[in-house]
Design an enzyme around this catalytic site. Structure first.
Site, short mmCIF file in Angstrom:
data_model
loop_
_atom_site.label_atom_id
_atom_site.label_comp_id
_atom_site.label_asym_id
_atom_site.label_seq_id
_atom_site.Cartn_x
_atom_site.Cartn_y
_atom_site.Cartn_z
N TYR A 128 0.82 -1.21 0.00
CA TYR A 128 0.00 0.00 0.00
C TYR A 128 0.86 1.27 0.00
CZ TYR A 128 -4.73 -1.85 0.78
OH TYR A 128 -5.95 -2.44 0.64
N LYS A 145 3.48 -15.23 1.72
CA LYS A 145 3.79 -16.06 0.56
C LYS A 145 5.31 -16.27 0.52
CE LYS A 145 1.65 -17.03 -2.84
NZ LYS A 145 1.21 -18.39 -3.29
N ASP A 155 -2.52 -17.95 0.27
CA ASP A 155 -3.56 -18.51 -0.61
C ASP A 155 -4.22 -19.72 0.05
OD1 ASP A 155 -1.13 -19.91 -0.88
OD2 ASP A 155 -1.44 -20.38 -2.99
N ASP A 198 -6.14 -7.18 3.73
CA ASP A 198 -7.30 -6.56 3.10
C ASP A 198 -8.21 -7.65 2.52
OD1 ASP A 198 -8.89 -4.41 2.14
OD2 ASP A 198 -7.96 -4.64 0.16
N ASP A 239 -11.93 -9.33 4.26
CA ASP A 239 -13.23 -9.32 3.57
C ASP A 239 -13.79 -10.73 3.49
OD1 ASP A 239 -13.28 -6.58 3.06
OD2 ASP A 239 -13.99 -6.87 1.01
C1 IPM Z 1 -10.31 -1.54 4.06
C2 IPM Z 1 -10.64 -0.85 2.78
C3 IPM Z 1 -9.52 0.15 2.49
C4 IPM Z 1 -8.26 -0.63 2.24
C5 IPM Z 1 -9.82 1.15 1.35
C6 IPM Z 1 -11.11 1.89 1.57
C7 IPM Z 1 -8.68 2.11 1.16
O1 IPM Z 1 -10.82 -1.77 1.77
O2 IPM Z 1 -10.18 -0.86 5.09
O3 IPM Z 1 -10.23 -2.77 4.06
O4 IPM Z 1 -8.01 -1.10 1.11
O5 IPM Z 1 -7.50 -0.79 3.20
MG MG Z 2 -10.78 -3.80 2.41
#
Ligand code: IPM
Ligand code: MG
Length: 367
Positions: A142, A192, A224, A248, A252
């Site tokens: 990032y 990884k 993975d 990230d 999710d």
């Molecule tokens: C998260 C989001 C952020 C990220 C975005 C909104 C920049 O997806 O907090 O997971 O990628 O970190």
């Molecule tokens: Mg995210």
């Protein structure tokens, strides 16, 4: 002594409406539990861009550095898709993370009993799930340099750099081991190392740090495989430690195990300040949900549970955090549902503020 200070950055989309419910919860703790906060508000994301032409004003950044904790709603929306990358709403959030040096991002994924049917996975795979992802938040791909879009041999090349120093890995690993110690003493680190040097270093440093935490059981997994194991048998995990980009994705993925993104809070923590509290920002894992913004449909639970994390991690109020979490759980068990939690035959959903009122009623009942 003055009250602890909170900076609220409600942001865009559903941010302001879910944060309005958090404000009611904060007021409840002030009135009923004597926990008073000095609350100030400011702009972030598209809202800041509209007012100032930047997604985070320098004055707001300075305020964030001074308060005891920042509460953030959400940033972004289709209206801002056309903006230059450098002023997109997300840059405001990334600047806060970077300049406050919030290196440890705690993302719990907990499956509430009342919601086990909502997961896309079978109920017995997710029922009772309670895992914590610790995502490194201030480095890796990032932020690594070089980055950018360049011209090479007459074509464009997009470059991002995955870069980690030993000390960056060491400090987030310690945060994860400390957490594991307070939970079931199991930590799985994901990278990884089979293809990336940064992964080899990650594995080395985490193994070195383990020497100071021999009471915690450490395992390593390729990220993975980790993603696969998260959907195959998520309950094998307790604390997962991983880098910024893998974190990230994996968070999710873990979020959906629990049924709804509308339920998940997060804490981003940095080094201790002079008063001993960590630099901290709390935010729901969900985004700004522009499709339902302004309609009073959003579920305020994730944002409210983020405030519960603030009570726990910034203000040493674990009992009050438990109280707030139990109130949310009670409301769900009673069948109160915002639209994101409705099943096809589920009756009428409650609004954002009705959900807030139900949680406040459950808090009152807890006294
Ligand atoms: C998260 C989001 C952020 C990220 C975005 C909104 C920049 O997806 O907090 O997971 O990628 O970190
Ligand atoms: Mg995210």
């Amino acid at each position: 002594m003055s009250n602890p200070s909170l900076l609220i950055l409600a942001g865009d989309g559903i941010g302001p409406e879910v944060m309005a419910e958090v404000q009611r919860i904060i007021a409840w703790f002030g009135d009923k539990r004597g926990l008073k906060f000095d609350v100030s508000e400011d702009l972030v994301g598209g809202a800041a861009y509209d007012a100032h032409g930047v997604p985070l004003h320098d004055d707001t950044m300075a305020k964030a550095q001074e308060v005891d904790a920042v509460l953030l709603g959400a940033v972004g929306g289709p209206k801002y898709d056309v903006l230059d990358f450098s002023v997109k709403p997300e840059r405001g959030l990334l600047r806060l993370r970077k300049e406050m040096d919030l290196f440890a991002n705690l993302r719990p994924a907990q499956c509430f009993d009342a919601l086990a049917d909502f997961s896309s996975l079978k109920k017995d795979i997710v029922a009772g799930l309670d895992i914590m992802i610790v995502r490194e938040l201030t480095s890796g791909s990032y932020f690594g340099e070089p980055r950018g879009i360049f011209i090479e041999d007459n074509e464009r090349v997009g470059i991002n750099t995955q870069r980690y120093t030993e000390s960056e890995i060491d400090r987030v690993a310690r945060a994860a081991f400390e957490l594991a110690r307070k939970r079931s003493k199991k930590l799985c680190s994901m990278e990884k190392a089979n293809v990336m040097e940064s992964g080899i270093l990650w594995r080395d440093v985490v193994t070195e740090v383990h020497a100071d935490y021999q009471d915690v059981e450490l395992s390593h997994m390729y990220a993975d495989n980790g993603a696969m194991q998260l959907v195959r048998a998520p309950k094998q995990f307790d604390v997962i430690l991983t880098d910024n980009l893998f974190g990230d994705l994996l968070s999710d993925c873990a979020a959906m195990l629990t049924g709804s993104l509308g339920m998940l809070p997060s804490a981003s923590l940095g080094a201790p300040m002079e008063n001993g509290r960590p630099k901290a920002l709390y935010e729901p894992v969900h985004g700004s949900a522009p499709d339902i913004a302004g309609q009073g449909k959003a579920n305020p639970s994730a944002c409210i549970l983020s405030f519960a994390m603030a009570l726990r991690y910034s203000f040493d109020q674990g009992t009050e955090a438990d109280r707030l979490e139990a109130a949310v759980e009670k409301v769900l068990a009673d069948g109160v549902r915002t639209a994101d939690l409705m099943q096809a035959d589920g009756g009428a959903p409650v609004s954002t503020s009705e959900m807030g009122s139900a949680i406040i009623a459950a808090l009152d009942a807890s006294l």
